[in-house]
Design a protein around this motif. Structure first.
Motif, PDB file in Angstrom:
ATOM      1  N   LYS A  47     -19.908  10.039  41.447  1.00 21.27           N
ATOM      2  CA  LYS A  47     -20.627   8.835  41.001  1.00 21.27           C
ATOM      3  C   LYS A  47     -22.093   9.160  40.722  1.00 21.27           C
ATOM      4  CE  LYS A  47     -20.022   5.090  43.435  1.00 21.27           C
ATOM      5  NZ  LYS A  47     -19.663   4.133  44.523  1.00 21.27           N
ATOM      6  N   ILE A  48     -22.689  10.005  41.539  1.00 25.93           N
ATOM      7  CA  ILE A  48     -24.079  10.422  41.311  1.00 25.93           C
ATOM      8  C   ILE A  48     -24.168  11.257  40.041  1.00 25.93           C
ATOM      9  CG2 ILE A  48     -25.954  11.878  42.197  1.00 25.93           C
ATOM     10  CD1 ILE A  48     -24.991  10.964  45.052  1.00 25.93           C
ATOM     11  N   ILE A  49     -23.295  12.220  39.898  1.00 23.64           N
ATOM     12  CA  ILE A  49     -23.302  13.089  38.721  1.00 23.64           C
ATOM     13  C   ILE A  49     -23.113  12.279  37.440  1.00 23.64           C
ATOM     14  CG2 ILE A  49     -22.017  14.933  37.528  1.00 23.64           C
ATOM     15  CD1 ILE A  49     -21.380  16.011  40.418  1.00 23.64           C
ATOM     16  N   ARG A  50     -22.221  11.299  37.488  1.00 23.65           N
ATOM     17  CA  ARG A  50     -21.919  10.508  36.294  1.00 23.65           C
ATOM     18  C   ARG A  50     -23.095   9.657  35.835  1.00 23.65           C
ATOM     19  NH1 ARG A  50     -18.576  11.194  32.604  1.00 23.65           N
ATOM     20  NH2 ARG A  50     -17.666   9.132  32.576  1.00 23.65           N
ATOM     21  N   ARG A  51     -24.101   9.488  36.658  1.00 25.03           N
ATOM     22  CA  ARG A  51     -25.320   8.805  36.212  1.00 25.03           C
ATOM     23  C   ARG A  51     -26.038   9.619  35.135  1.00 25.03           C
ATOM     24  NH1 ARG A  51     -27.520   7.797  42.173  1.00 25.03           N
ATOM     25  NH2 ARG A  51     -25.879   6.364  42.856  1.00 25.03           N
ATOM     26  N   TYR A  52     -25.812  10.921  35.131  1.00 28.06           N
ATOM     27  CA  TYR A  52     -26.531  11.832  34.250  1.00 28.06           C
ATOM     28  C   TYR A  52     -25.647  12.487  33.200  1.00 28.06           C
ATOM     29  CZ  TYR A  52     -29.652  11.241  38.175  1.00 28.06           C
ATOM     30  OH  TYR A  52     -30.434  10.682  39.157  1.00 28.06           O
ATOM     31  N   VAL A  53     -24.333  12.335  33.308  1.00 28.10           N
ATOM     32  CA  VAL A  53     -23.399  13.028  32.426  1.00 28.10           C
ATOM     33  C   VAL A  53     -22.553  11.987  31.687  1.00 28.10           C
ATOM     34  CG1 VAL A  53     -21.483  14.670  32.339  1.00 28.10           C
ATOM     35  CG2 VAL A  53     -23.342  15.025  33.963  1.00 28.10           C
ATOM     36  N   SER A  54     -22.679  11.949  30.377  1.00 30.18           N
ATOM     37  CA  SER A  54     -21.898  11.011  29.563  1.00 30.18           C
ATOM     38  C   SER A  54     -20.467  11.526  29.398  1.00 30.18           C
ATOM     39  CB  SER A  54     -22.551  10.869  28.189  1.00 30.18           C
ATOM     40  OG  SER A  54     -22.386  12.074  27.451  1.00 30.18           O
ATOM     41  N   ASP A  55     -19.607  10.682  28.854  1.00 33.69           N
ATOM     42  CA  ASP A  55     -18.240  11.118  28.557  1.00 33.69           C
ATOM     43  C   ASP A  55     -18.241  12.277  27.565  1.00 33.69           C
ATOM     44  OD1 ASP A  55     -17.203   9.220  30.264  1.00 33.69           O
ATOM     45  OD2 ASP A  55     -16.341   7.961  28.693  1.00 33.69           O
ATOM     46  N   ASP A  56     -19.131  12.227  26.562  1.00 37.32           N
ATOM     47  CA  ASP A  56     -19.210  13.338  25.600  1.00 37.32           C
ATOM     48  C   ASP A  56     -19.637  14.636  26.290  1.00 37.32           C
ATOM     49  OD1 ASP A  56     -18.356  11.810  23.465  1.00 37.32           O
ATOM     50  OD2 ASP A  56     -20.385  11.339  22.785  1.00 37.32           O
ATOM     51  N   ASP A  57     -20.603  14.543  27.203  1.00 38.40           N
ATOM     52  CA  ASP A  57     -21.014  15.723  27.965  1.00 38.40           C
ATOM     53  C   ASP A  57     -19.850  16.238  28.811  1.00 38.40           C
ATOM     54  OD1 ASP A  57     -23.678  15.646  27.061  1.00 38.40           O
ATOM     55  OD2 ASP A  57     -24.284  14.314  28.693  1.00 38.40           O
ATOM     56  N   PHE A  58     -19.114  15.317  29.396  1.00 40.45           N
ATOM     57  CA  PHE A  58     -17.975  15.678  30.233  1.00 40.45           C
ATOM     58  C   PHE A  58     -16.929  16.417  29.400  1.00 40.45           C
ATOM     59  CE2 PHE A  58     -17.084  14.204  34.577  1.00 40.45           C
ATOM     60  CZ  PHE A  58     -15.909  14.906  34.806  1.00 40.45           C
ATOM     61  N   ARG A  59     -16.642  15.894  28.206  1.00 45.01           N
ATOM     62  CA  ARG A  59     -15.670  16.561  27.323  1.00 45.01           C
ATOM     63  C   ARG A  59     -16.154  17.955  26.915  1.00 45.01           C
ATOM     64  NH1 ARG A  59     -15.826  11.324  25.226  1.00 45.01           N
ATOM     65  NH2 ARG A  59     -14.023  10.120  25.880  1.00 45.01           N
ATOM     66  N   GLU A  60     -17.444  18.067  26.657  1.00 48.38           N
ATOM     67  CA  GLU A  60     -17.998  19.379  26.314  1.00 48.38           C
ATOM     68  C   GLU A  60     -17.843  20.344  27.485  1.00 48.38           C
ATOM     69  OE1 GLU A  60     -22.157  21.550  24.977  1.00 48.38           O
ATOM     70  OE2 GLU A  60     -22.043  19.357  24.888  1.00 48.38           O
ATOM     71  N   ALA A  61     -18.078  19.856  28.694  1.00 52.74           N
ATOM     72  CA  ALA A  61     -17.909  20.704  29.879  1.00 52.74           C
ATOM     73  C   ALA A  61     -16.459  21.159  30.009  1.00 52.74           C
ATOM     74  CB  ALA A  61     -18.361  19.961  31.130  1.00 52.74           C
ATOM     75  N   LEU A  62     -15.520  20.283  29.703  1.00 53.23           N
ATOM     76  CA  LEU A  62     -14.109  20.684  29.719  1.00 53.23           C
ATOM     77  C   LEU A  62     -13.822  21.719  28.634  1.00 53.23           C
ATOM     78  CD1 LEU A  62     -12.452  17.210  30.296  1.00 53.23           C
ATOM     79  CD2 LEU A  62     -12.231  19.183  31.815  1.00 53.23           C
ATOM     80  N   ASP A  63     -14.372  21.510  27.439  1.00 54.46           N
ATOM     81  CA  ASP A  63     -14.150  22.446  26.336  1.00 54.46           C
ATOM     82  C   ASP A  63     -14.702  23.835  26.626  1.00 54.46           C
ATOM     83  OD1 ASP A  63     -12.895  20.527  24.763  1.00 54.46           O
ATOM     84  OD2 ASP A  63     -14.721  20.024  23.650  1.00 54.46           O
ATOM     85  N   LYS A  64     -15.812  23.893  27.344  1.00 56.25           N
ATOM     86  CA  LYS A  64     -16.499  25.169  27.567  1.00 56.25           C
ATOM     87  C   LYS A  64     -16.384  25.675  29.002  1.00 56.25           C
ATOM     88  CE  LYS A  64     -19.928  24.200  23.993  1.00 56.25           C
ATOM     89  NZ  LYS A  64     -21.355  23.950  23.728  1.00 56.25           N
ATOM     90  N   ALA A  65     -15.516  25.070  29.807  1.00 55.46           N
ATOM     91  CA  ALA A  65     -15.401  25.446  31.220  1.00 55.46           C
ATOM     92  C   ALA A  65     -15.078  26.928  31.386  1.00 55.46           C
ATOM     93  CB  ALA A  65     -14.324  24.609  31.896  1.00 55.46           C
ATOM     94  N   PRO A  66     -15.810  27.605  32.267  1.00 54.43           N
ATOM     95  CA  PRO A  66     -15.496  29.006  32.518  1.00 54.43           C
ATOM     96  C   PRO A  66     -14.140  29.135  33.237  1.00 54.43           C
ATOM     97  CG  PRO A  66     -17.634  28.389  33.461  1.00 54.43           C
ATOM     98  CD  PRO A  66     -16.970  27.146  33.013  1.00 54.43           C
ATOM     99  N   PRO A  67     -13.408  30.191  32.965  1.00 52.21           N
ATOM    100  CA  PRO A  67     -12.118  30.372  33.631  1.00 52.21           C
ATOM    101  C   PRO A  67     -12.275  30.625  35.126  1.00 52.21           C
ATOM    102  CG  PRO A  67     -12.611  32.247  32.194  1.00 52.21           C
ATOM    103  CD  PRO A  67     -13.712  31.255  32.025  1.00 52.21           C
ATOM    104  N   GLY A  68     -11.269  30.207  35.878  1.00 53.71           N
ATOM    105  CA  GLY A  68     -11.203  30.526  37.294  1.00 53.71           C
ATOM    106  C   GLY A  68     -11.913  29.566  38.224  1.00 53.71           C
ATOM    107  N   ILE A  69     -12.522  28.512  37.732  1.00 56.75           N
ATOM    108  CA  ILE A  69     -13.255  27.589  38.602  1.00 56.75           C
ATOM    109  C   ILE A  69     -12.438  26.330  38.886  1.00 56.75           C
ATOM    110  CG2 ILE A  69     -15.311  26.142  38.837  1.00 56.75           C
ATOM    111  CD1 ILE A  69     -16.841  28.249  37.198  1.00 56.75           C
TER     112      ILE A  69
END
Length: 96
Positions: A47-69
């Motif tokens: 909930k704290i993180i989502r104050r600063y991260v939009s859905d578009d940012d979240f999708r980008e993080a999924l698209d670029k997520a490093p392997p193994g985490i």
């Protein structure tokens, strides 16, 4: 992805989620930080993180997520939450 600000609440969240790094270092790479958050954050921390991260940012993080985490269960959950069905394949390490 836009930067996640370094402030008292994000520092505390980063300290717990990426416990092996300095919070400023962890937050300096928001895509990597979000990968750890998707795998480890509690509901209250997210909930704290989502104050600063939009859905578009979240999708980008999924698209670029490093392997193994991100574990398979978290990967399926967060992709579903972002409207991605069927779930894309988990990021995989590329060996020689």
């Amino acid at each position: 992805m836009k930067p996640i600000p370094l402030n008292p609440e994000t520092v505390e969240v980063a300290r717990r989620i990426v416990w092996f790094e300095d919070p400023a270092e962890a937050l300096a790479d928001p895509v990597r930080f979000m990968a750890y958050a998707m795998a480890r954050a509690t509901h209250e921390e997210m909930k704290i993180i989502r104050r600063y991260v939009s859905d578009d940012d979240f999708r980008e993080a999924l698209d670029k997520a490093p392997p193994g985490i991100i574990d398979p269960r978290s990967w399926a959950y967060w992709n579903s939450r972002m409207g991605r069905y069927p779930t894309p394949k988990l990021p995989a390490r590329q060996l020689g």
